[in-house]
Design an enzyme around this catalytic site. Structure first.
Site, PDB file in Angstrom:
ATOM      1  CB  THR A  95      36.778  12.082  38.056  1.00  0.00           C
ATOM      2  OG1 THR A  95      35.505  11.414  38.035  1.00  0.00           O
ATOM      3  CG2 THR A  95      36.569  13.536  38.442  1.00  0.00           C
ATOM      4  CB  SER A  99      28.635  12.107  40.912  1.00  0.00           C
ATOM      5  OG  SER A  99      28.957  13.103  41.873  1.00  0.00           O
ATOM      6  CE  LYS A 108       7.370   9.907  32.195  1.00  0.00           C
ATOM      7  NZ  LYS A 108       6.934  11.274  32.044  1.00  0.00           N
ATOM      8  CE1 TYR A 123      29.830  12.935  45.664  1.00  0.00           C
ATOM      9  CE2 TYR A 123      30.014  12.632  48.037  1.00  0.00           C
ATOM     10  CZ  TYR A 123      29.924  12.098  46.762  1.00  0.00           C
ATOM     11  OH  TYR A 123      29.917  10.734  46.602  1.00  0.00           O
ATOM     12  CE1 TYR A 167      12.782  13.441  37.267  1.00  0.00           C
ATOM     13  CE2 TYR A 167      11.878  12.047  35.539  1.00  0.00           C
ATOM     14  CZ  TYR A 167      12.495  13.215  35.935  1.00  0.00           C
ATOM     15  OH  TYR A 167      12.806  14.177  34.993  1.00  0.00           O
ATOM     16  CD  GLN A 223       4.913  15.043  39.070  1.00  0.00           C
ATOM     17  OE1 GLN A 223       5.705  15.657  39.773  1.00  0.00           O
ATOM     18  NE2 GLN A 223       4.546  15.476  37.876  1.00  0.00           N
TER      19      GLN A 223
HETATM   20  P1  NAD Z   1      34.896   8.200  39.951  1.00  0.00           P
HETATM   21  O1  NAD Z   1      35.274   9.639  39.944  1.00  0.00           O
HETATM   22  O2  NAD Z   1      35.975   7.201  39.749  1.00  0.00           O
HETATM   23  O3  NAD Z   1      33.765   7.915  38.861  1.00  0.00           O
HETATM   24  C1  NAD Z   1      32.819   8.869  38.483  1.00  0.00           C
HETATM   25  C2  NAD Z   1      32.686   8.821  36.969  1.00  0.00           C
HETATM   26  O4  NAD Z   1      31.683   9.759  36.546  1.00  0.00           O
HETATM   27  C3  NAD Z   1      33.987   9.208  36.253  1.00  0.00           C
HETATM   28  O5  NAD Z   1      34.318   8.230  35.283  1.00  0.00           O
HETATM   29  C4  NAD Z   1      33.650  10.558  35.596  1.00  0.00           C
HETATM   30  O6  NAD Z   1      34.387  10.795  34.432  1.00  0.00           O
HETATM   31  C5  NAD Z   1      32.150  10.403  35.358  1.00  0.00           C
HETATM   32  N1  NAD Z   1      31.469  11.685  35.205  1.00  0.00           N
HETATM   33  C6  NAD Z   1      31.553  12.776  36.018  1.00  0.00           C
HETATM   34  N2  NAD Z   1      30.797  13.773  35.523  1.00  0.00           N
HETATM   35  C7  NAD Z   1      30.210  13.291  34.381  1.00  0.00           C
HETATM   36  C8  NAD Z   1      29.343  13.856  33.400  1.00  0.00           C
HETATM   37  N3  NAD Z   1      28.901  15.124  33.508  1.00  0.00           N
HETATM   38  N4  NAD Z   1      28.962  13.099  32.344  1.00  0.00           N
HETATM   39  C9  NAD Z   1      29.403  11.820  32.228  1.00  0.00           C
HETATM   40  N5  NAD Z   1      30.240  11.241  33.122  1.00  0.00           N
HETATM   41  C10 NAD Z   1      30.644  11.975  34.172  1.00  0.00           C
HETATM   42  O7  NAD Z   1      34.120   7.947  41.324  1.00  0.00           O
HETATM   43  P2  NAD Z   1      33.635   6.579  41.990  1.00  0.00           P
HETATM   44  O8  NAD Z   1      34.339   6.432  43.269  1.00  0.00           O
HETATM   45  O9  NAD Z   1      33.676   5.481  41.004  1.00  0.00           O
HETATM   46  O10 NAD Z   1      32.122   6.950  42.336  1.00  0.00           O
HETATM   47  C11 NAD Z   1      31.040   6.512  41.496  1.00  0.00           C
HETATM   48  C12 NAD Z   1      29.725   6.928  42.139  1.00  0.00           C
HETATM   49  O11 NAD Z   1      29.580   6.302  43.426  1.00  0.00           O
HETATM   50  C13 NAD Z   1      29.593   8.438  42.369  1.00  0.00           C
HETATM   51  O12 NAD Z   1      28.271   8.839  42.091  1.00  0.00           O
HETATM   52  C14 NAD Z   1      29.886   8.595  43.848  1.00  0.00           C
HETATM   53  O13 NAD Z   1      29.229   9.711  44.396  1.00  0.00           O
HETATM   54  C15 NAD Z   1      29.349   7.295  44.415  1.00  0.00           C
HETATM   55  N6  NAD Z   1      30.025   6.920  45.680  1.00  0.00           N
HETATM   56  C16 NAD Z   1      31.282   6.404  45.677  1.00  0.00           C
HETATM   57  C17 NAD Z   1      31.899   6.083  46.868  1.00  0.00           C
HETATM   58  C18 NAD Z   1      33.280   5.471  46.940  1.00  0.00           C
HETATM   59  O14 NAD Z   1      33.753   5.166  48.050  1.00  0.00           O
HETATM   60  N7  NAD Z   1      33.959   5.241  45.832  1.00  0.00           N
HETATM   61  C19 NAD Z   1      31.225   6.305  48.084  1.00  0.00           C
HETATM   62  C20 NAD Z   1      29.954   6.860  48.047  1.00  0.00           C
HETATM   63  C21 NAD Z   1      29.351   7.145  46.836  1.00  0.00           C
END
Ligand code: NAD
Length: 313
Positions: free
Chosen positions: A36, A75, A105, A145, A159, A162
């Site tokens: 993404t 994610s 770790k 999610y 982690y 433990q």
């Molecule tokens: P985003 O989709 O722009 O960024 C997520 C990145 O993770 C992408 O670059 C994607 O390619 C990468 N990715 C996904 N699966 C992967 C894998 N298997 N291996 C390697 N890379 C992988 O989303 P974001 O808004 O930048 O969110 C980043 C983090 O912050 C996420 O974990 C999200 O849950 C968390 N988050 C974001 C918000 C928000 O408002 N933007 C709010 C709450 C939590």
């Protein structure tokens, strides 16, 4: 020179985090499978201290050299993405977090989990303090999610307890800013794209549901302060200024000087009715609170999205 590993570093938040860590003199290793995210988010980086590794973190992976900080951002994060990628979302939360905690770790690094306000589900407590356990529907479309993140939090604490890994958990609330994708389905980029192209601005339900929007620079500052602290318990990082989505839509129309009308559509399943962080813990433990006024943050976001909408897809 400290080294930071950023999983998901080519995404919206991850790429801003890479920028800020480089400004602070870190060596930065960005791991991303571009599911993404996009190379466009990092192609402005010219530093020799920056390395991009195109890896899928759901598979075992290794990175070269010492690592001091691991920012686990990878994610799918928008409802459109995790509806398209339900199994991948669960795998990233489970295998991806396992693999990344294992790496932290091995490297003896401080580990930060990018968790989310979605662990609170459709909250029955308002505003949401970290002590609230949440109201999540595990079998609804958003469950992939929400539960992936709840599992990732449980894993992180295991982690810590433990395995002795030095961990922390950031519960991130709605964040906006440049580099959000115009079609990622989240409220701010959707309203901006629609308003900038004079299309109807679509508000779900009657628009009375609330969100609290944090500008990306403030959020990134909070993540770094948390990673560099000795705190282990979850910390809400978000802006406590709550507003209705209808008011946000009106503000976007005003700031873009758009001719768009606002129209109303059916509420998505399990859409939270309210969302507002209690940031007492972030204030007290990190001395952090958001600083960017909403209008300033939106203006910067509008400028960036105007450029994006002019580029070929
Ligand atoms: P985003 O989709 O722009 O960024 C997520 C990145 O993770 C992408 O670059 C994607 O390619 C990468 N990715 C996904 N699966 C992967 C894998 N298997 N291996 C390697 N890379 C992988 O989303 P974001 O808004 O930048 O969110 C980043 C983090 O912050 C996420 O974990 C999200 O849950 C968390 N988050 C974001 C918000 C928000 O408002 N933007 C709010 C709450 C939590």
């Amino acid at each position: 020179m400290p080294t930071s590993l950023v999983t998901g570093g080519a995404g919206f938040l991850g790429s801003h985090l890479c920028d800020r860590l480089l400004e602070r003199g870190h060596r930065v290793i960005c791991v991303d499978n571009l599911e993404t995210g996009s190379l466009r988010n990092i192609d402005h980086i010219r530093s020799e201290r920056f390395e991009f590794l195109p890896l899928d973190i759901t598979e075992h992976y290794e990175v070269p050299g010492p690592v001091d900080f691991v920012y686990h951002m990878a994610s799918p994060a928008s409802p459109i993405d995790y509806a398209r990628l339900p199994l991948h979302t669960l795998k990233v939360g489970a295998y991806g977090t396992h693999n990344t905690l294992g790496l932290a770790k091995f490297k003896r690094a401080r580990f930060l989990l990018a968790s989310t306000s979605e662990v609170y589900g459709d909250p029955l407590v308002h505003p949401q303090p970290e002590s609230y356990w949440g109201n999540v529907n595990p079998i609804g479309p958003r469950g992939v999610y929400d539960e992936a993140k709840r599992y990732a939090e449980a894993l992180t604490m295991a982690y810590l307890r433990q395995q002795g890994v030095n961990t922390c958990i950031a519960r991130i609330f709605n964040t906006y800013g440049p580099r959000m994708r115009p079609n990622d389905g989240r409220a701010v980029p959707t309203f901006l794209r629609q308003a900038l192209t004079d299309k109807p601005v679509t508000v779900f339900g009657d628009g009375s549901q609330t969100r609290s929007f944090c500008y990306v620079d403030d959020l990134v500052e909070g993540l770094i302060l948390l990673a560099e602290s000795g705190v282990h318990e979850p910390v809400n990082i978000g802006n406590p200024d709550e507003m209705s989505l209808l008011d946000m839509a009106k503000l976007v129309v005003e700031l873009t000087e758009s001719r768009s009308e606002i129209v109303f559509e059916a509420l998505p399943v399990d859409d939270p009715k309210v969302r507002q962080p209690d940031i007492t813990r972030a204030r007290e433990l990190l001395g952090w609170e958001p600083r960017t006024p909403l209008r300033d943050g939106l203006t910067a976001t509008i400028e960036h999205m105007t450029g994006q909408l002019r580029q070929p897809a």
